[in-house]
Design a protein around this motif. Structure first.
Motif, short mmCIF file in Angstrom:
data_model
loop_
_atom_site.label_atom_id
_atom_site.label_comp_id
_atom_site.label_asym_id
_atom_site.label_seq_id
_atom_site.Cartn_x
_atom_site.Cartn_y
_atom_site.Cartn_z
N GLN A 10 0.74 -1.17 0.01
CA GLN A 10 0.20 0.07 -0.01
C GLN A 10 0.79 1.36 0.21
O GLN A 10 2.01 1.26 0.26
N ILE A 11 0.28 2.50 -0.56
CA ILE A 11 1.24 3.65 -0.29
C ILE A 11 1.48 3.86 1.21
O ILE A 11 0.63 3.77 1.79
N PRO A 12 2.73 4.59 1.32
CA PRO A 12 3.81 4.67 0.17
C PRO A 12 4.77 3.58 0.04
O PRO A 12 5.74 3.79 -0.39
N SER A 33 4.35 0.99 -2.43
CA SER A 33 3.76 0.54 -3.39
C SER A 33 4.94 0.05 -4.45
O SER A 33 4.61 -0.40 -5.51
N CYS A 37 -5.00 5.09 3.05
CA CYS A 37 -3.88 4.61 2.30
C CYS A 37 -4.51 3.63 1.13
O CYS A 37 -3.92 3.48 -0.06
N THR A 85 -4.20 3.97 -2.95
CA THR A 85 -3.55 2.92 -3.60
C THR A 85 -4.27 2.52 -4.92
O THR A 85 -3.69 2.20 -6.04
N MET A 99 -4.00 5.35 -7.47
CA MET A 99 -2.70 5.55 -8.03
C MET A 99 -2.55 4.40 -9.11
O MET A 99 -2.16 4.50 -10.29
N LEU A 123 7.05 8.08 -6.13
CA LEU A 123 7.62 7.50 -4.95
C LEU A 123 8.88 7.09 -4.82
O LEU A 123 9.55 7.09 -3.75
#
Length: 553
Positions: A190-192, A194, A243, A247, A250, A485
């Motif tokens: 999951q973000i951050p 990924s 999050c 995700t 994105m 990222l």
């Protein structure tokens, strides 16, 4: 080759045993737990737990079924591999680590399977031993080690409680829950965190089919499902909601700009993981588990089809060069068509039962309008990139490449046939056997039509993306680069890496022999790093994340 065949036979046998065991445990409402005390340390019992209930049994049965199909597939796909026995051993170790994690309710026993998954996945990602594989493997294992550190910190902190059993926790131990949350979101990308999932596509295709469908990436989701009751009364679950929706958004948007075949499928995995985490954060862990099971089947089949297509295109993975493949591999393309429709959620295929139920539960909730809109847009993106992939492979003409001679193999087709039949019927079977009593909804027609409207919007987006509506270079580069990222990691880590290299001189000689030279080296390296632009970027990025965390909590 014989080892793969024997492994396949034993896995099918285990699938049958665990599947019927899960039906029995669910109908009788039973669960069994075994406990072994390994040793006693300072008044604490270090114990190994095994929990067998219907959730763990049905998950093991799905993992075993997918693994057996992949073993059959690998007999042909990897037949020219020199070190085939090494590949077989790594796959077996990976499956064994996943099963250890599934049956473990205790943090100490979870650690055996959790660390095994991280180590063996690194060995599988770098299997081809080239520059790209080594880079991808290092990113994969370093991102996963962040979560592993969280799990290790939980084990250390719970020594204060006097036990590693999670049911001794209460709401005062927020830091422990944050560390478990960190472990889960790193493993499920999951973000951050990924970045590592699309890079792990450097592994062989059978490995990608196993790792990104039912094992490594679902380990974090499974951990959160097991411990979800502890999170529901805390603010950590709100962070998970943000999050997961980010995700989904994105990865769905990025898949519309990506041209690498395996990366598009990896990004669709990331989008579905965000969907699982989103519905889990809204308090429906069982529904998240339902989607995990249905997603595992059609996603493994999707990777199998991708491997055959890549071989046919002379090992080229760019979807812009492929096209009209249904004339050469009709059975593979039919399988690809069915599992792609299941991914979209076409009515009465396996993905429909879980995805449609998830969207209906979201409509029934009092959700923030912005978050609800993001989740609906992510649903549209799923249809958009699936149509784009389908259009480029089926209806376009092949460009710039001569076709590699390829003939469909009966053994590979048989392994894919099993998963294709399950992609048609697994959702309805699981729904009637396990989940029907838990979810039964009735809603008005105009609410039900929201999903249909968003799917029409997805078709419009597909036409816009194919017509190069966003043809500006910056937009395409930004949307296809994981929102920068990886650059954020570079800016954040560089200072700590330089500082760590200076501190490593402690290991080379005694501190008293270093004297003032040690401090001078640190300041000199910091002076090289600390120019105004990098200071600004370092503070700015960290400040954004601190502010986001403050408002989310």
């Amino acid at each position: 080759m014989i080892n793969l065949l024997m492994n396949c036979f034993y896995m099918i046998l285990l699938f049958i045993i665990f599947f019927f065991l899960s039906i029995f445990l669910n109908l009788m409402n039973l669960s069994y737990m075994w406990e072994w005390m390994l040793f006693n340390f300072n008044g604490m019992n270090v114990e190994y737990f095994i929990l067998i209930d219907w959730i763990s049994s049905v998950f093991i049965s799905v993992v075993m079924l997918i693994s057996s199909a992949i073993m059959l597939y690998s007999m042909i796909y990897m037949k020219d591999e020199i070190y085939l026995s090494r590949f077989t051993w790594l796959l077996n170790l990976f499956i064994m680590s996943m099963i250890l994690m599934i049956i473990s309710p205790n943090l100490i026993s979870i650690l055996f399977g959790w660390d095994g998954l991280g180590l063996v996945s690194y060995c599988l990602v770098i299997y081809y031993q080239n520059y790209l594989s080594y880079n991808s493997g290092m990113v994969t294992i370093l991102c996963n080690r962040i979560g592993d550190i969280g799990l290790l910190m939980v084990i250390g902190i719970m020594c204060m409680i006097g036990s590693w059993k999670m049911y001794f926790l209460n709401n005062n131990y927020l830091f422990i829950l944050i560390m478990i949350f960190l472990a889960s979101i790193t493993k499920s990308a999951q973000i951050p965190f990924s970045v590592w999932l699309p890079m792990a596509m450097a592994a062989p295709t059978p490995v990608s089919s196993l790792v990104h469908s039912s094992t490594l990436v679902t380990a974090g989701v499974y951990l959160m499902i097991r411990f979800s009751k502890f999170f529901m009364s805390t603010s950590v679950i709100n962070i998970l909601l943000y999050c997961s929706i980010l995700t989904m958004f994105m990865s769905g948007l990025m898949a519309n700009f990506e041209n690498d075949f395996k990366k598009v499928i990896a990004l669709s995995t990331l989008s579905q993981l965000g969907l699982m985490m989103m519905i889990l954060s809204l308090g429906m862990g069982l529904l998240s588990f339902f989607h995990l099971l249905t997603h595992a089947i059609f996603k493994s089949l999707l990777f199998m089809c991708a491997g055959i297509m890549i071989h046919l295109m002379n090992n080229n993975q760019d979807i812009r060069f492929s096209g009209n493949l249904n004339e050469y591999i009709p059975f593979t393309m039919m399988s690809f068509y069915i599992c792609n429709l299941s991914l979209v959620g076409f009515p009465f295929l396996s993905g429909f039962y879980s995805k449609d139920l998830i969207m209906e539960m979201i409509y029934m909730m009092k959700m923030n309008l912005f978050l609800g809109g993001m989740s609906l847009l992510s649903l549209s993106f799923t249809l958009s990139y699936s149509l784009r992939l389908f259009y480029l492979i089926f209806f376009c003409q092949a460009k710039g490449l001569s076709f590699y001679y390829y003939k469909e193999n009966m053994l590979m087709n048989f392994s894919m046939l099993i998963l294709m039949i399950l992609s048609l019927f697994e959702g309805s079977v699981m729904m009637w056997l396990f989940f029907f009593d838990n979810y039964f909804l009735f809603m008005e027609v105009f609410v039900k039509l929201i999903t249909f409207v968003m799917l029409i919007l997805g078709m419009v987006m597909f036409i816009m993306f194919m017509k190069n509506f966003l043809n500006l270079y910056f937009f395409s580069f930004f949307f296809s680069s994981m929102w920068f990222l990886n650059y954020m990691y570079f800016w954040n880590y560089k200072f700590y890496l330089i500082y760590g290299m200076s501190l490593s001189k402690f290991d080379n000689s005694w501190v008293e022999f270093m004297g003032k030279n040690f401090l001078l080296d640190i300041f000199k390296n910091m002076k090289i790093y600390m120019n105004m632009y990098k200071i600004f970027m370092f503070i700015f990025i960290n400040l954004i994340y601190v502010v986001m965390l403050y408002f989310l909590i």
